[in-house]
Design a protein around this motif. Structure first.
Motif, short mmCIF file in Angstrom:
data_model
loop_
_atom_site.label_atom_id
_atom_site.label_comp_id
_atom_site.label_asym_id
_atom_site.label_seq_id
_atom_site.Cartn_x
_atom_site.Cartn_y
_atom_site.Cartn_z
N LEU A 8 0.83 -1.21 0.00
CA LEU A 8 0.00 0.00 0.00
C LEU A 8 0.86 1.26 0.00
O LEU A 8 0.53 2.25 -0.66
N ALA A 9 1.98 1.23 0.73
CA ALA A 9 2.87 2.40 0.77
C ALA A 9 3.48 2.68 -0.59
O ALA A 9 3.61 3.84 -1.00
N LEU A 10 3.85 1.63 -1.31
CA LEU A 10 4.39 1.83 -2.66
C LEU A 10 3.35 2.46 -3.58
O LEU A 10 3.67 3.34 -4.39
N LEU A 11 2.12 2.01 -3.46
CA LEU A 11 1.04 2.60 -4.26
C LEU A 11 0.79 4.05 -3.85
O LEU A 11 0.50 4.91 -4.70
N ASP A 12 0.92 4.33 -2.56
CA ASP A 12 0.70 5.70 -2.08
C ASP A 12 1.73 6.67 -2.66
O ASP A 12 1.39 7.79 -3.04
N VAL A 13 3.00 6.24 -2.69
CA VAL A 13 4.08 7.13 -3.11
C VAL A 13 3.86 7.67 -4.52
O VAL A 13 4.20 8.82 -4.82
N VAL A 14 3.28 6.85 -5.40
CA VAL A 14 3.08 7.28 -6.79
C VAL A 14 1.65 7.76 -7.04
O VAL A 14 1.29 8.03 -8.18
N SER A 15 0.84 7.90 -6.01
CA SER A 15 -0.55 8.30 -6.17
C SER A 15 -0.66 9.82 -6.27
O SER A 15 0.19 10.56 -5.75
N PRO A 16 -1.70 10.33 -6.93
CA PRO A 16 -1.87 11.79 -7.06
C PRO A 16 -1.88 12.56 -5.75
O PRO A 16 -1.28 13.64 -5.68
N PRO A 17 -2.53 12.07 -4.66
CA PRO A 17 -2.51 12.86 -3.42
C PRO A 17 -1.12 13.09 -2.85
O PRO A 17 -0.90 14.04 -2.11
N PHE A 18 -0.16 12.22 -3.19
CA PHE A 18 1.20 12.35 -2.67
C PHE A 18 2.05 13.30 -3.50
O PHE A 18 3.14 13.69 -3.06
N ARG A 19 1.60 13.66 -4.68
CA ARG A 19 2.47 14.39 -5.60
C ARG A 19 2.86 15.76 -5.07
O ARG A 19 3.97 16.24 -5.32
N SER A 20 1.95 16.41 -4.35
CA SER A 20 2.27 17.73 -3.80
C SER A 20 3.47 17.65 -2.86
O SER A 20 4.44 18.40 -2.99
#
Length: 253
Positions: A8-20
């Motif tokens: 889940l953390a790997l998916l989070d890192v590349v997810s739009p909410p993390f981009r900021s």
């Protein structure tokens, strides 16, 4: 529990909410590195070269003619130095945005659970400095791997597994628990936290990818803390300022 949290953390890192947060960290890291490049270059040209020239005033002719080669060598040395500093600097900067990362994970992945309370600024700054020290230590061990293989390889993962697991898990727990309770919870699940730290250490050991270590580790430990807390009976939001710690049974270190 560890593998599902890491996925889940790997998916989070590349997810739009993390981009900021990702672009803030990378942008500020780039600015700091550029500033260091010019500062160190000026220091080398104006201080280091005159200092050594003062010890050898009558330099051989071939040395005088080797100015361009010396500049190239200095540039290469400076590039290696900045490459070593990339991960520590990004860790220091990312530490200032970890609460933003944790809040995104809690809101997006656990909508039915209460959102944690951001850490006070001074506490967040202290954690950033601690993360910086951990990453510096990890990079020093990584450099030692090139010199003495075997023992240092084990030491790198053992030391960083413990330190990274400890600090990032406690960061996630502090958002919901008083500090003493968070530390007791970490001790209770010390084995799980250590192996989770080993996963983060593997992430840290990969060049370029290690720039994302703080963001990955924060997300990873938020997921892990959520799962551990579910076993403990669920989460309650810590109201600032925190009251007396409702301590768990301390199993000792």
């Amino acid at each position: 529990m560890i593998l599902s949290s890491a996925r889940l953390a790997l998916l989070d890192v590349v997810s739009p909410p993390f981009r900021s947060a990702l672009w803030k960290v990378l942008g500020l890291t780039a600015l700091v590195l550029v500033g260091l490049w010019f500062a160190i270059s000026a220091l080398f040209e104006r201080v280091a070269i005159p200092f050594f020239a003062g010890f050898v005033p009558d330099m051989p002719a071939w040395v005088d003619n080797a100015g361009p080669f010396a500049s190239v060598a200095a540039g290469i040395l400076l590039a290696f130095l900045l490459a070593f500093l990339i991960a520590p600097i990004s860790a220091l900067i990312a530490g200032l945005f970890l609460d933003d990362v944790a809040e995104v994970v809690e809101r997006e992945r656990y909508p039915g659970q209460p959102t944690g309370v951001p850490l006070p600024f001074l506490k967040s700054l202290l954690l950033s400095v601690k993360f910086l020290g951990i990453v510096v230590l990890g990079n020093l061990f990584a450099f030692a791997l090139l010199l003495v293989p075997g023992v240092n390889f084990v030491a790198f993962f053992a030391v960083n597994g413990y330190l990274l697991g400890r600090e990032y898990f406690e960061f996630a727990a502090y958002r919901y628990r008083p500090e003493p309770e968070a530390q007791v919870l970490r001790r209770r699940y010390r084995g799980t936290v250590f192996f989770a730290g080993l996963v983060v250490a593997c992430f840290l050991a990969v060049p370029i990818l290690n720039l994302l270590t703080p963001l990955f580790a924060a997300s990873f430990m938020v997921h892990l803390h959520q799962r551990v807390s579910a076993r403990e009976g669920g989460l309650t939001r810590l109201s600032p300022p925190p009251g007396p710690a409702a301590r768990l049974g301390d199993p000792g270190r």
